[in-house]
Enzyme design. Structure first.
Site, mmCIF file in Angstrom:
data_model
loop_
_atom_site.group_PDB
_atom_site.id
_atom_site.type_symbol
_atom_site.label_atom_id
_atom_site.label_comp_id
_atom_site.label_asym_id
_atom_site.label_seq_id
_atom_site.Cartn_x
_atom_site.Cartn_y
_atom_site.Cartn_z
ATOM 1 N N GLY A 119 0.806 -1.229 0.000
ATOM 2 C CA GLY A 119 0.000 0.000 0.000
ATOM 3 C C GLY A 119 0.834 1.271 0.000
ATOM 4 C CD GLU A 161 1.634 -3.101 -7.276
ATOM 5 O OE1 GLU A 161 0.751 -2.262 -7.143
ATOM 6 O OE2 GLU A 161 2.319 -3.214 -8.307
ATOM 7 C CG LEU A 221 5.300 -3.864 -5.203
ATOM 8 C CD1 LEU A 221 6.253 -4.252 -4.091
ATOM 9 C CD2 LEU A 221 4.691 -2.527 -4.899
ATOM 10 C CE LYS A 256 1.128 -11.089 -6.352
ATOM 11 N NZ LYS A 256 1.921 -9.948 -6.178
ATOM 12 C CB ALA A 284 3.147 -14.422 -11.951
ATOM 13 C CG PHE A 342 11.418 -19.226 -2.509
ATOM 14 C CD1 PHE A 342 10.321 -19.162 -1.661
ATOM 15 C CD2 PHE A 342 11.592 -20.361 -3.289
ATOM 16 C CE1 PHE A 342 9.408 -20.206 -1.580
ATOM 17 C CE2 PHE A 342 10.682 -21.412 -3.223
ATOM 18 C CZ PHE A 342 9.593 -21.337 -2.359
ATOM 19 C CB CYS A 345 4.540 -13.010 -2.623
ATOM 20 S SG CYS A 345 3.751 -11.412 -2.443
HETATM 21 C C1 UDX Z 1 7.765 -11.418 -5.478
HETATM 22 C C2 UDX Z 1 7.505 -11.244 -6.993
HETATM 23 O O1 UDX Z 1 8.739 -11.151 -7.704
HETATM 24 C C3 UDX Z 1 6.651 -10.025 -7.244
HETATM 25 O O2 UDX Z 1 6.363 -9.919 -8.627
HETATM 26 C C4 UDX Z 1 5.382 -10.189 -6.423
HETATM 27 O O3 UDX Z 1 4.502 -9.165 -6.631
HETATM 28 C C5 UDX Z 1 5.688 -10.336 -4.951
HETATM 29 O O4 UDX Z 1 6.529 -11.458 -4.778
HETATM 30 P P1 UDX Z 1 9.393 -10.302 -3.703
HETATM 31 O O5 UDX Z 1 8.825 -11.276 -2.725
HETATM 32 O O6 UDX Z 1 9.496 -8.875 -3.279
HETATM 33 O O7 UDX Z 1 8.542 -10.299 -5.051
HETATM 34 O O8 UDX Z 1 10.880 -10.780 -4.079
HETATM 35 P P2 UDX Z 1 11.621 -11.471 -5.314
HETATM 36 O O9 UDX Z 1 12.593 -10.521 -5.880
HETATM 37 O O10 UDX Z 1 10.694 -12.124 -6.261
HETATM 38 O O11 UDX Z 1 12.480 -12.580 -4.548
HETATM 39 C C6 UDX Z 1 11.845 -13.609 -3.783
HETATM 40 C C7 UDX Z 1 12.866 -14.507 -3.138
HETATM 41 O O12 UDX Z 1 13.554 -15.293 -4.106
HETATM 42 C C8 UDX Z 1 13.953 -13.746 -2.358
HETATM 43 O O13 UDX Z 1 14.197 -14.396 -1.131
HETATM 44 C C9 UDX Z 1 15.171 -13.816 -3.262
HETATM 45 O O14 UDX Z 1 16.376 -13.740 -2.566
HETATM 46 C C10 UDX Z 1 14.953 -15.176 -3.922
HETATM 47 N N1 UDX Z 1 15.620 -15.265 -5.230
HETATM 48 C C11 UDX Z 1 15.213 -14.499 -6.274
HETATM 49 C C12 UDX Z 1 16.680 -16.143 -5.393
HETATM 50 O O15 UDX Z 1 17.076 -16.844 -4.440
HETATM 51 N N2 UDX Z 1 17.282 -16.223 -6.613
HETATM 52 C C13 UDX Z 1 16.905 -15.475 -7.686
HETATM 53 O O16 UDX Z 1 17.511 -15.620 -8.762
HETATM 54 C C14 UDX Z 1 15.830 -14.575 -7.500
HETATM 55 P P1 ADP Z 2 1.816 -6.123 2.462
HETATM 56 O O1 ADP Z 2 3.194 -6.616 2.238
HETATM 57 O O2 ADP Z 2 0.768 -6.979 1.779
HETATM 58 O O3 ADP Z 2 1.647 -4.666 2.158
HETATM 59 P P2 ADP Z 2 1.844 -5.454 5.335
HETATM 60 O O4 ADP Z 2 1.687 -6.355 6.517
HETATM 61 O O5 ADP Z 2 3.136 -4.739 5.115
HETATM 62 O O6 ADP Z 2 1.474 -6.344 4.042
HETATM 63 O O7 ADP Z 2 0.701 -4.326 5.338
HETATM 64 C C1 ADP Z 2 -0.653 -4.560 5.562
HETATM 65 C C2 ADP Z 2 -1.198 -3.445 6.475
HETATM 66 O O8 ADP Z 2 -2.647 -3.550 6.511
HETATM 67 C C3 ADP Z 2 -0.722 -3.515 7.922
HETATM 68 O O9 ADP Z 2 -0.065 -2.305 8.248
HETATM 69 C C4 ADP Z 2 -2.037 -3.670 8.748
HETATM 70 O O10 ADP Z 2 -2.018 -2.943 9.972
HETATM 71 C C5 ADP Z 2 -3.073 -3.077 7.793
HETATM 72 N N1 ADP Z 2 -4.458 -3.538 8.050
HETATM 73 C C6 ADP Z 2 -4.879 -4.812 8.245
HETATM 74 N N2 ADP Z 2 -6.218 -4.845 8.428
HETATM 75 C C7 ADP Z 2 -6.667 -3.566 8.325
HETATM 76 C C8 ADP Z 2 -7.967 -2.942 8.415
HETATM 77 N N3 ADP Z 2 -9.075 -3.659 8.612
HETATM 78 N N4 ADP Z 2 -8.054 -1.585 8.273
HETATM 79 C C9 ADP Z 2 -6.909 -0.857 8.053
HETATM 80 N N5 ADP Z 2 -5.676 -1.385 7.958
HETATM 81 C C10 ADP Z 2 -5.539 -2.712 8.094
#
Ligand code: UDX
Ligand code: ADP
Length: 468
Positions: free
Chosen positions: A17, A166, A168, A221, A224, A273, A277
């Site tokens: 967010g 998302e 990202l 999502k 992927a 990993f 996610c």
């Molecule tokens: C992932 C997806 O890439 C992203 O598109 C989705 O929206 C959220 O989940 P993220 O969890 O931020 O993103 O990290 P990512 O860069 O994908 O890496 C995930 C894990 O895999 C990390 O622990 C990273 O160190 C590991 N990794 C990644 C490897 O060990 N080797 C690689 O070559 C790539």
């Molecule tokens: P992500 O990586 O998906 O963004 P986070 O745990 O970093 O997950 O963020 C999720 C946020 O949503 C937390 O800061 C949590 O406090 C907030 N949250 C959860 N439930 C509610 C709700 N009902 N109203 C407002 N905020 C909320």
């Protein structure tokens, strides 16, 4: 009917967010962007004048916050008031894996999504477009729709529900948001889809905006992420084979990656990993497969997770074996605790399991991470950080620098690929370690051509490159 969007609200000021709304506010100065959270501390951290105290660390984020905050980007705990003012509400709350009950350990815990939907139902006025942004299992939009329909307070309020997951990656969030590979918008109401597409069109090319049905968007999502995680598990399984045979994982990765049908990305072997996610999404996929009776498909994906856990265990076992079969009362330095570089997020970080295993084997740990706070590290390891005889004797020390960390260590394990670890002068630093000393490089940080002298009792082991 075309929808005019002037004010948007995002429920959840976390890793998704916060950065997502910062970019929308920056690219759409005509929009008013309100980010709300139930966590008061988090909101006050987002409003902190000292930008190094923001709750999320992402390269480039603080500059955007500085530009937009209190202009068209506001962080507030006034949830109901903000929803009421908004034409579009994003749900970016956490969806952890269920810990008990039906689907425990696999299905997502949707209670925060449910609560958000209830908040929207009771506060929204007029027509509100609800966008699910959090990573959620397929069919969550149906849950949101049902709650909205059965809880709306005002008979005049109406809703359209969209899925726009998302993509990202943490540590790279700003770049991924500024220049996304694609933007996915799933839904039934074309006007609502257009309204969201129009926001993205301010900075994303039309061809990159993919409009699908809502279920395709949700499943894309999960899939992927599962595909990416599968690649990491595949290369990690090969790293172990390299250690048996004398092959070199970097050479093997390069050779595989040069086949452009496979491609060079996501072929870095490492400690496994992590992140919020991959594991969660695969568990979700497993749950859905089982639900539909696809047991073989479920087992297939289960194994991707098992290889990941095995990689972590294999590293901690290897460390114990190299240190003459025991780490009792030995000090091991852990370099890096976040699940990857450039983020302060530790969710599912491989460092957690590796540290837990070593603590259970009796080691003391010195831990250093450039961005993860000490309290977060202690909280992640809370079940195992005290010695069993003296309950209040901590078995971990949080260090403020690499220099401080190495002193008297028997071994160092590099678990996160932070840039600052690449310039460490190991020949010099290792002098303050206890000899014979070990460096276990699990992130390909130490390059072959560094030629670090190893005649003084220093041993360097590189994941996937050195025979066990
Ligand atoms: C992932 C997806 O890439 C992203 O598109 C989705 O929206 C959220 O989940 P993220 O969890 O931020 O993103 O990290 P990512 O860069 O994908 O890496 C995930 C894990 O895999 C990390 O622990 C990273 O160190 C590991 N990794 C990644 C490897 O060990 N080797 C690689 O070559 C790539
Ligand atoms: P992500 O990586 O998906 O963004 P986070 O745990 O970093 O997950 O963020 C999720 C946020 O949503 C937390 O800061 C949590 O406090 C907030 N949250 C959860 N439930 C509610 C709700 N009902 N109203 C407002 N905020 C909320």
């Amino acid at each position: 009917m075309t929808f005019k969007v002037k004010t948007i609200c995002c429920i959840g000021a976390g890793y998704v967010g916060g950065p997502t709304m910062a970019i929308i506010a920056d690219r759409c100065p005509e929009l008013m962007v309100l980010v709300v959270d139930i966590n008061k501390q988090k909101i006050s951290d987002w409003n902190n004048k000292d930008l190094s105290k923001l709750p999320v660390y992402e390269p480039g984020l603080s500059e955007i916050i500085e530009r937009c905050r209190n202009k068209n980007l506001f962080f507030t705990t006034k949830i109901m008031e903000s929803i009421k003012k908004s034409d579009m509400v994003f749900i970016s709350v956490n969806t952890p894996t269920k810990e008990y009950g039906l689907g425990a350990g696999e299905a997502s815990d949707l209670r925060y999504i449910e609560n958000s939907a209830r908040e929207i139902a009771s506060a929204a006025e007029g027509h509100t477009i609800v966008v699910e942004k959090s990573t959620i299992p397929v069919k969550t939009a149906e849950v949101i729709k049902k709650i909205l329909a059965s809880n709306q307070k005002k008979s005049t309020s109406t809703f359209s529900v969209l899925s726009s997951p998302e993509f990202l990656a943490e540590g790279n969030a700003i770049e991924d948001l500024e220049n996304p590979s694609r933007v996915l918008i799933g839904g039934e109401c074309t006007d609502a889809i257009e309204a969201l597409a129009n926001i993205y069109l301010k900075w994303v090319k039309k061809e990159k905006i993919l409009k699908t049905n809502i279920w395709s968007s949700e499943l894309s999502k999960l899939s992927a992420n599962a595909f990416l995680a599968q690649r990491v598990s595949s290369i990690n399984s090969i790293s172990a084979l390299c250690e048996k045979t004398g092959a070199n994982i970097n050479e093997v990765s390069e050779a595989i990656g040069m086949d452009d049908r496979i491609g060079a990305k996501f072929l870095n072997s490492g400690p496994g990993f992590g992140g919020s996610c991959f594991k969660k999404d695969i568990l979700n996929l497993i749950y859905i497969c089982k639900y539909y009776g696809l047991h073989e498909a479920a087992i297939y994906w289960e194994n991707v997770i098992k290889i990941n856990e095995w990689q972590q265990k294999r590293i901690s076992d290897l460390v114990v074996n190299k240190l003459f079969g025991t780490v009792i009362d030995k000090t091991i330095g852990i370099l890096g605790f976040s699940f990857k570089a450039n983020t302060n997020d530790t969710r599912e970080s491989p460092a957690i399991n590796i540290c837990k295993n070593l603590l259970e084997e009796g080691a003391f740990l010195n831990i250093y991470d450039p961005k993860v706070e000490g309290d977060k590290i202690k909280n992640n390891l809370k079940e195992v950080i005290f010695t069993s005889n003296k309950k209040n004797h901590l078995k971990i020390s949080i260090m403020a620098s690499v220099n401080e960390l190495v002193k008297n260590c028997d071994a160092i394990i590099i678990l996160t690929e932070w840039d600052e670890f690449k310039s460490i002068d190991w020949s010099n630093l290792s002098k303050s370690m206890r000899s014979p000393s070990w460096i276990f490089d699990c992130r390909d940080i130490i390059k072959e051509d560094e030629n670090i002298p190893t005649d003084n009792g220093l041993n360097i082991w590189k994941l996937g490159c050195d025979r066990k």
